[in-house]
Design an enzyme around this catalytic site. Structure first.
Site, PDB file in Angstrom:
ATOM      1  N   GLY A   1       0.824  -1.094  -0.060  1.00  0.00           N
ATOM      2  CA  GLY A   1       0.040   0.070   0.174  1.00  0.00           C
ATOM      3  C   GLY A   1       0.868   1.332  -0.061  1.00  0.00           C
ATOM      4  O   GLY A   1       2.216   1.189   0.145  1.00  0.00           O
ATOM      5  N   HIS A   2       0.033   2.358   0.038  1.00  0.00           N
ATOM      6  CA  HIS A   2       0.811   3.730  -0.054  1.00  0.00           C
ATOM      7  C   HIS A   2       1.689   3.984   1.176  1.00  0.00           C
ATOM      8  O   HIS A   2       1.049   3.735   2.043  1.00  0.00           O
ATOM      9  CB  HIS A   2      -0.099   4.795  -0.530  1.00  0.00           C
TER      10      HIS A   2
END
Lengths: 328, 328, 328
Positions: free
Chosen positions: A236-237
């Protein structure tokens, strides 16, 4: 090649006949007399006893009396066998060259001895010397790729990504897609938050097939040097991964997690967002980590707890039906 | 831009100095004095206290005495910060145009101001105005795509798929692949059942990298308006998803499930086939749902049960080893 | 077509009016009077009672009094309905032909009546008669593909892979990527072990969208004839899968596992490395298998145990909070 020559190349000693000719590498179970094999996992002790291999790379302590093979003695049989594989199967370098069927922005900077295969798309980006860009890969604007990095066919690198040297990225991987970032109104409607961070991949990283690594929301997503990522992994970011970690197949790491160095994540394990794992943390397969843990913790179960604790619970649970029966 | 101007654009009030110049957005921990940041998650309360940001979008109740930043007061800091990001990082629209290296069926209908990148393949389909079709994407026969939809490079849309307006589909996503549908003979041989349904994606949906959505077997697979789907998600044939749902990374939804509106599925959670989940159901990460649940249920664990029930079981399990010890 | 004609084509008997005209297939719930449907799953018994379909393929024992539809009596309704779908929706064969925009090595051997779509890359490989290679797919050096195999757009086949006849591979699948094989030095640095084995896919296999199958390290990875693999599945190096297995979405199989014939793996289940599962083993969704099991075992839970054992534990656990309360 004679076993003696192989051992000499590796700088290892042997026990047994050094004159036997070896033609290739093989596993213990599939080896014939012209093969060299290796032993490093107890699950294969039966195969070791029955192997037809004439030579086996092995730790001295695992050697047994009357072994019919020549032992090549190693402290790290897997690593020394790796070198044997490289002797018999040297990497055949592809010839550099830029396909006339690739689409390359005139402002792209392409180093020497680069290979670009057909139907690759290279936007205004910088590709250092000796890189290989596979067929149908798409390299977005303002991407930087370091020396000798190999991108297999059909990879997508979103704009502004920075990739180090000697990186390997397998087919289907997506680097720099938007993170899952939305605000939500009172009536539950999601609004997309622009994802303006980058992905930074340091040197010597390998990324598996169909893995996805999201760009940062504001800050960057960072994959530390030497880290190896398997297939179908989701990162994920704003995740920051340390150096020399191993992240096996189908692992999911939610946004903003921070991992130390040498962290090992087992297959299908998952990390909830905003967690911190220290150096040398080990997470077993399918574990679900929902809070932070210190250096060296070994985690098991979902929710994940230190393995001793989880094993104790599992042992108790196994006894539980019997206990309830007795209590009645 | 001065904080006062930013707050005015947003229609928000401020507490503190309105004249400080802000040059960009940043997270609390990486911000410098020229930055504006935001606070909406307790996990970052320590970062809030130490931040160097000159301005923070924050709920009034979270503001503390002697804060050194100017507070931009918001009921929904994440959503208002989203607007701040859009001020400092306006989306740069790509110029429309159709690459001469794209392969477009002469019977395809392409609206005005469409961008089609190199090596895209567009079969006999309809692409509405202002769409962007990324490099190497493949749009099959009889596909319809609504206005202003953005398809990133290397997406595949199988034939007969219908996609709404303002949809975003990230690289590697596969829309409309055959569902996993077979009949089985008495001796265990599988025979493929033709998958003749479609995928229908309504307006304002976003679909993540390397996600796969199967076409329906007979009826259609439907993704409701405003629903957001993360990376590496698997959606089986004939699944019907309501509006404004959020489906996070690596979720798996088996065939013929029916989800209400505003359902939230945590990472790596899974739904067995033929289930019905009501509106506003929340499924935690890694949960395994094997039966239907009503509106608003919060589900945890595998098998998934209402979270209170699962938490009670987990608490009891944690005590179990000690209890068994005492009983002995 | 009249129901009587359909039944005759299938070799099945009917109960009810044979003269009604049928125009298409449909599910029980969406059918109108011109449709034929099928019943094979108790979950749809309410739909069966209310269906508007004029004909239903059904087992005799499930037929009820006063049913308003004509019953087409079948021992295997799903399989016979499959044949009905094929009557109303015959597969439209694409016309063979090789796109001038494909990049084909002059030494590739391409059989007759092959379809190769635009931007496909075919290296020095062998493609048998009647194969279809989708747009932007990449077929590496020394790949062999058998007759009538269909590769959808944007698949990558790494070098040396061997694929049988009548195989279907969906978009985004990656066949033959390197396995996750490294040796590790004492200070935790990973070194890549050359992955020199192949992937061998036997006849009649189907592989789902965005699935990844790694090549063998030394020996080969093998997918047995008739096995069906769903989307986003990860299959590690040296895995050997038997015939007629079904591997559903997001399953992960770690390296060197060996599966018998007709094994069924539920969605998101995972197998640790080096395991052996016998013939006809069934693994439920999300189960985590960490040891070998014999023929016919039905496995549930993580860690996976025979389902009876797991269900007993789960039942005990559900009672546990109440028991602890009483004990106090």
């Amino acid at each position: 090649m004679k076993i003696g020559e192989i051992a000499k190349k590796l700088g290892l000693s042997i026990i047994g006949d050094s004159d036997i000719e070896i033609s290739d590498v093989a596993t213990l179970s599939s080896a014939k007399s012209e093969h060299i094999s290796f032993y490093h996992n107890k699950k294969y002790s039966a195969d070791l006893e029955k192997t037809l291999a004439s030579a086996v790379v092995i730790q001295k302590k695992h050697l047994f009396d009357n072994a019919e093979f020549t032992a090549v003695i190693s402290d790290n049989p897997l690593d020394d066998f790796r070198r044997v594989v490289e002797i018999f199967h040297p990497v055949i370098e592809q010839k550099p060259g830029i396909s006339e069927f690739a689409h390359i922005d005139p402002q792209a900077e392409i180093g020497e001895n680069v290979l670009i295969e057909p139907y690759a798309v290279i936007e205004k980006s910088t590709i250092a010397i000796r890189c290989r860009i596979g067929a149908s890969s798409v390299i977005g604007d303002n991407v930087e790729i370091g020396e000798n990095t190999r991108i297999f066919p059909r990879v997508v690198i979103y704009p502004n990504t920075k990739i180090g040297s000697n990186v390997i990225i397998h087919s289907g991987a997506i680097i720099g897609s938007d993170g899952f970032g939305y605000s939500r109104t009172a009536d539950g409607v999601f609004r997309k938050i622009p994802q303006i961070g980058r992905v930074i991949i340091e040197d010597n990283v390998e990324i598996g097939a169909n893995t996805a690594i999201d760009r940062g929301a504001l800050d960057d997503t960072i994959i530390g040097a030497g880290t190896k990522i398997d297939n179908l992994v989701q990162i994920g970011h704003n995740v920051i991964i340390g150096k020399n970690c191993a992240i096996t197949g189908q692992v999911g790491i939610a946004g903003s997690c921070k991992l130390g160095d040498r962290v090992l994540l087992g297959g299908q394990s998952g990390l909830a967002g905003h967690l911190i794992l220290g150096d040398d943390v080990v997470v077993f397969a399918q574990a679900g980590v929902e809070k932070s843990f210190d250096d060296g913790t070994v985690l098991l179960g979902s929710p994940a707890r230190p393995s001793r604790e989880t094993l104790r619970q599992w042992a108790a649970m196994a006894k539980l039906p019997e206990i309830i029966k007795k209590m009645k």
